[in-house]
Design an enzyme around this catalytic site. Structure first.
Site, PDB file in Angstrom:
ATOM      1  N   GLU A  38       0.808  -1.222   0.000  1.00  0.00           N
ATOM      2  CA  GLU A  38       0.000   0.000   0.000  1.00  0.00           C
ATOM      3  C   GLU A  38       0.848   1.282   0.000  1.00  0.00           C
ATOM      4  OE1 GLU A  38      -2.987  -0.223   3.063  1.00  0.00           O
ATOM      5  OE2 GLU A  38      -4.038  -1.842   2.045  1.00  0.00           O
ATOM      6  N   GLU A  76      -4.847  -8.683   0.945  1.00  0.00           N
ATOM      7  CA  GLU A  76      -5.639  -8.242   2.094  1.00  0.00           C
ATOM      8  C   GLU A  76      -7.105  -8.230   1.683  1.00  0.00           C
ATOM      9  OE1 GLU A  76      -4.608  -4.621   4.179  1.00  0.00           O
ATOM     10  OE2 GLU A  76      -2.463  -5.042   3.993  1.00  0.00           O
TER      11      GLU A  76
END
Length: 942
Positions: free
Chosen positions: A438, A513
């Site tokens: 991320e 995720e």
């Protein structure tokens, strides 16, 4: 396909490792030095409060060997707290609203300069017989920005709190005498946005080797399965830190789990030159290999020996497994040629009560809890793990994504990546390297693409047997997403996964995720005022997906290798969707203790082949008679029939990867579910309305622990019929014999109770220190009156060539809170040859254990200002440049810890205990008002 193999780091292995070396007379020793350290807080910017560190005219960076303050080998640390490693000082601190949201509002680290610096000191003896060996210190991890000194010599700085590192101290050793290790950890800056702890939270080792030896993490074992055989390539890195020139014999032997020899090879090689290293490869054949698998995690052991003139000079063991891995852009992931859907979780590294200082046994406990849920894969989020976690995954059969901390192309980033990979690449559990997560600033642009290309190729140069991934969350269109080898999708709501796959059909992918739902264990009605989220599996926000929705998406798409849920366990910090006073996350399938939330049973239904039947919620709803309660059943049965007090509420068919729901008007009694398979009743499950709490029940979870000295104890209460009371919130107090308590927890995300109950050690300075000259070398037995006008600042403008026969010193120390329960001691630092000490006019005798320690009786002291007088004959300078001590010492105030206690949360609490070294048994007792005492007598395997 080539595969990887692994190095094991358990304490049991270390002991056996040293014993084996001793038996083979190898020069290598690897000794755990976790016990008997001294610890104290320093200060972030006030050098006086940091024990004068970095105040010297010459600093440790200007002249070699000038470590000052606690970094000096002669620093007096007797008043410091004594402890064993691993240690996390952050978990010991109270909670406060001004604490860091990311770190669970603990009052440590940034914003708390008096709790952001930790000093550690340890003394060791290294015998004369070790001369000629290379002596090193090895740290598995210090959070963070650590500076290490040895005998006052600065060794280096490691910025990251997650990297292991090693320092060669050979040149600085005092052979045959005392040696001092000093570590200064600076946890004022956070690396992550989650709880990271503080201090030396991983193991420390003293390593001794022959100058010619296998380098740190100096083996790399790969294998290729061909028909009924496996060709094992064992690459070793030999380092020469001596003047030896010539050859050594390299003997490589493979043993299976039963210690049966499977393969052996030997060859003579030329030793690299002075302070150089060189790599050598050997080929070995293992016939009919037992493959490493998640269900049968078979391990092998490579023993590498170096022989010089017929003598074994080094012996190095590497644990590894033989297995094949493959990602296919159409069919997903394959282990040993068989299709395997990844059923993974993301996890941080902290646990209830103990923070990041996890005993090795707790690593096994946590991995086994995930295995029981049906999980087969673990993502290290978002940093390199402790070695013991990877060992647990190797031994228990859990696949791992190993992840570095930060993306970039310079030495800081690539060196971190290289160290992680070289340390971990022999672990068969690791099937993928992650080089980022991320990184929103670069995910969708050319910078991210460039960085990914460099890191990916760099990783391949270190280990070509595993693919590389990055977790992406800001859209799946360009930049990193277009070049990463294995696409890592972070959350369905962040982009169109199917569209990306259709554009990049040759790129395998997985959900790195997914989920990120909110749930509080044992809570079934959301209460925002109390910061409690209902445990029913709901969308956390409109664009995100529930656990069930996420799993259905990935399960239905063969081209997706699987998914990693955010998260397996709750963790301290990131208390989304709330803030203070919530201190832990709500994302976990289990809470911070490992107690399951109801989602565990949904996953267990579809992630395992075992029959599952679970009813939620509990059936204690006093005051809600006649009101509708949502009843969910998680099961993998074909059909489930629900009964209330023996009356059928209907039978329903179970759709794959789903759950069943009923609306039930509450009546006390028994809610029963009956599961059917192929029309046959195979399971029943009940939720009963219980009576009031009457008994405390203690039980161990030893089946989920490796052998060792640590046990996890579940605390609960039962009614008169022995039924667990799911709504109990009693406060339980504990006592223990034969062991010590490491931490307590209960899984309550809003609990501000202490994690640990420890003696408080406060160091009180002596201030306003003054002196006047004595008239005689004879020291007084009683305190006299001294002319007030003759007091001057102590040691100011002292002429050491014309000293008085004695000096009288006076100062004061402030006991702000003082009671008879405190233990107060004066640790005297020598300012004279002979010394007499008075406190508040009373003569104080030194203790029998230490002639420079004075234990101060309660009757002598008072709350507030206390006067101390020291009469001493002066020290003499031998050389004009000698630096004379001017510090009279420190006052240590110990406030004994209160009894260990914890409230139950929705029926449960947890306590982690450790056996004392020589104890034969450990007895834990639990008390609470109005409840029958619980006692547990625990045995330990020898």
């Amino acid at each position: 396909m080539k595969i990887i193999v692994s190095k094991i780091f358990t304490l049991f292995f270390i002991v056996m490792y040293n014993l084996t070396f001793a038996q083979n007379k190898s020069d290598r020793e690897w000794i755990v030095i976790d016990k008997d350290w001294r610890f104290s807080f320093g200060h972030l910017y006030d050098t006086k409060k940091d024990f004068g560190h970095a105040e010297g005219y010459f600093s440790y960076l200007t002249k070699t060997g000038f470590g000052d303050g606690p970094a000096s080998k002669d620093f007096d640390d007797r008043a410091w707290r004594k402890l064993d490693l691993p240690h996390d000082w952050a978990v010991e601190q109270p909670f406060g609203e001004n604490g860091s949201f990311s770190h669970g509002f603990k009052m440590a680290g940034k914003g708390f300069p008096e709790k952001s610096i930790g000093w550690y000191r340890k003394k060791i003896t290294i015998p004369e017989t070790d001369k000629g060996k290379i002596i090193s210190l090895q740290f598995d991890g210090v959070f963070r920005n650590s500076k290490v000194f040895f005998n006052g010599y600065y060794l280096g700085t490691e910025q990251s709190g997650y990297n292991g590192f090693e320092y060669d101290v050979t040149a600085y050793v005092n052979y045959g005498g005392e040696n001092t290790i000093v570590v200064r950890a600076d946890a004022s800056m956070e690396e992550g946005w989650f709880y990271e702890g503080a201090g030396i939270y991983r193991h420390v080792y003293l390593k001794k080797t022959n100058p010619v030896h296998i380098a740190l993490n100096g083996t790399y074992v790969t294998s290729e399965v061909k028909a009924d055989n496996a060709e094992v390539t064992a690459e070793i890195t030999i380092e020469n830190k001596g003047n030896y020139k010539g050859s050594v014999e390299v003997i490589q032997t493979i043993f299976d789990a039963s210690d049966k020899q499977n393969a052996n090879t030997s060859e003579s090689i030329t030793v690299p030159e002075f302070y150089k290293s060189a790599n050598y490869k050997s080929k070995l054949i293992v016939h009919n290999p037992k493959l490493w698998d998640i269900d049968l995690p078979n391990l092998y052991r490579l023993v590498t020996e170096l022989k010089q003139n017929g003598k074994i000079i080094d012996r190095y063991e590497t644990s590894f497994g033989i297995r094949t891995i493959k990602f296919d852009a159409e069919k997903g992931f394959f282990l040993n040629g068989k299709s395997l859907k990844l059923k993974g979780t993301n996890n941080h590294q902290d646990h209830a009560g103990i923070g990041t200082a996890l005993p090795d046994e707790i690593q096994y406990y946590r991995i086994q809890k995930l295995k029981e849920m049906g999980s087969n894969a673990y993502r290290c989020s978002h940093h390199p793990p402790t070695p013991e976690l990877l060992e647990a995954c190797d031994k228990l059969g859990m696949l791992v994504i190993d992840e570095t901390r930060l993306m970039g192309i310079n030495d800081y980033h690539l060196n971190d990546l290289e160290r992680m990979m070289k340390r971990d690449r022999n672990h068969p559990s690791i099937f993928c390297w992650s080089v980022g997560n991320e990184e929103w600033n670069i995910e969708g642009n050319i910078v991210g693409e460039r960085i990914t290309n460099v890191m990916q190729d760099f990783a391949k140069s270190i280990d070509s047997t595993r693919p590389v991934t990055v977790g992406i969350s800001s859209g799946f269109k360009s930049g990193i997403s277009s070049v990463v080898e294995i696409m890592g999708y972070n959350y369905l709501g962040n982009g169109d996964i199917d569209a990306h796959r259709n554009e990049f059909k040759n790129q395998p992918g997985m959900g790195t995720e997914e989920g990120s739902t909110f749930a509080t264990r044992g809570i079934y009605f959301t209460d925002d005022a109390k910061h409690y989220q209902s445990a029913y599996d709901r969308k956390p926000r409109p664009t995100f997906y529930s656990i069930e929705e996420g799993w259905k998406f990935y399960a239905e798409r063969p081209y997706l290798a699987g998914m990693f849920i955010w998260t397996g366990f709750d963790y301290r910090g990131e208390p989304t969707p709330y803030g203070w006073p919530s201190v832990t996350s709500y994302f976990g399938m289990m809470d911070v203790c490992g107690f399951p939330k109801d989602n565990v049973f949904y996953l267990k239904s579809w992630w395992t082949n075992k029959p599952v039947l679970h009813i939620m919620p509990h059936w204690n709803w006093n005051g809600m008679q006649g009101k509708e309660i949502e009843v969910w059943v998680h099961s993998n049965c074909d059909e489930v029939e629900l009964f209330l007090n023996k009356k059928s509420l209907g039978k329903k068919k179970m759709e794959i990867n789903s759950h069943l729901e009923w609306k039930v008007k509450y009546v006390p009694g028994t809610l029963e579910a009956v599961g059917y398979k192929n029309g046959r009743k195979i399971l029943t499950e009940v939720q009963k309305t219980t009576g009031k709490a009457e008994n405390i029940k203690l039980s161990t979870d030893q089946e989920n622990l490796s052998e060792g000295n640590v046990k996890v104890v579940t605390v609960e209460v039962t009614d008169k019929n022995g039924l667990h009371v799911p709504t109990a919130n009693d406060e339980i107090t504990f006592s223990i014999k034969g062991g010590k308590i490491l931490g307590v927890g209960n899984g309550d995300p809003t609990s501000l109770e202490k994690d640990q109950f420890l003696d408080d050690v406060e160091l009180v300075s002596i201030t306003h220190f003054q002196e006047q000259k004595g008239t005689s070398a004879s020291l007084p037995n009683e305190l006299s009156s001294y002319p007030e006008n003759e007091w001057i600042t102590a040691f100011q403008d002292r002429d050491y060539k014309k000293q008085a026969p004695s000096h009288i010193y006076r100062g004061e120390f402030d006991l702000k809170k003082y009671s008879a329960s405190n233990t107060v001691s004066f640790f005297y630092k020598k300012i004279g040859i002979e010394t007499v000490v008075f406190v508040n006019g009373h003569l104080i005798n030194p203790s029998a254990e230490d002639s420079q320690k004075y234990v101060l009786d309660f009757t002598v002291l008072k709350e507030g200002k206390n006067a101390i007088y020291i009469a001493a004959t002066p020290l003499q300078k031998i050389k004009d440049w000698d630096v004379m001590n001017t510090d009279p010492g420190i006052i240590q105030v110990i406030t004994p810890a209160k009894p260990w206690k914890r409230k139950l949360f929705n029926g449960y609490a947890q306590i982690i205990i450790q056996k004392e070294e020589n104890a034969k048994e450990v007895i834990l007792s639990a008390f609470a008002n109005g409840l029958k005492t619980g006692t547990l007598n625990m045995g330990f395997k020898k």
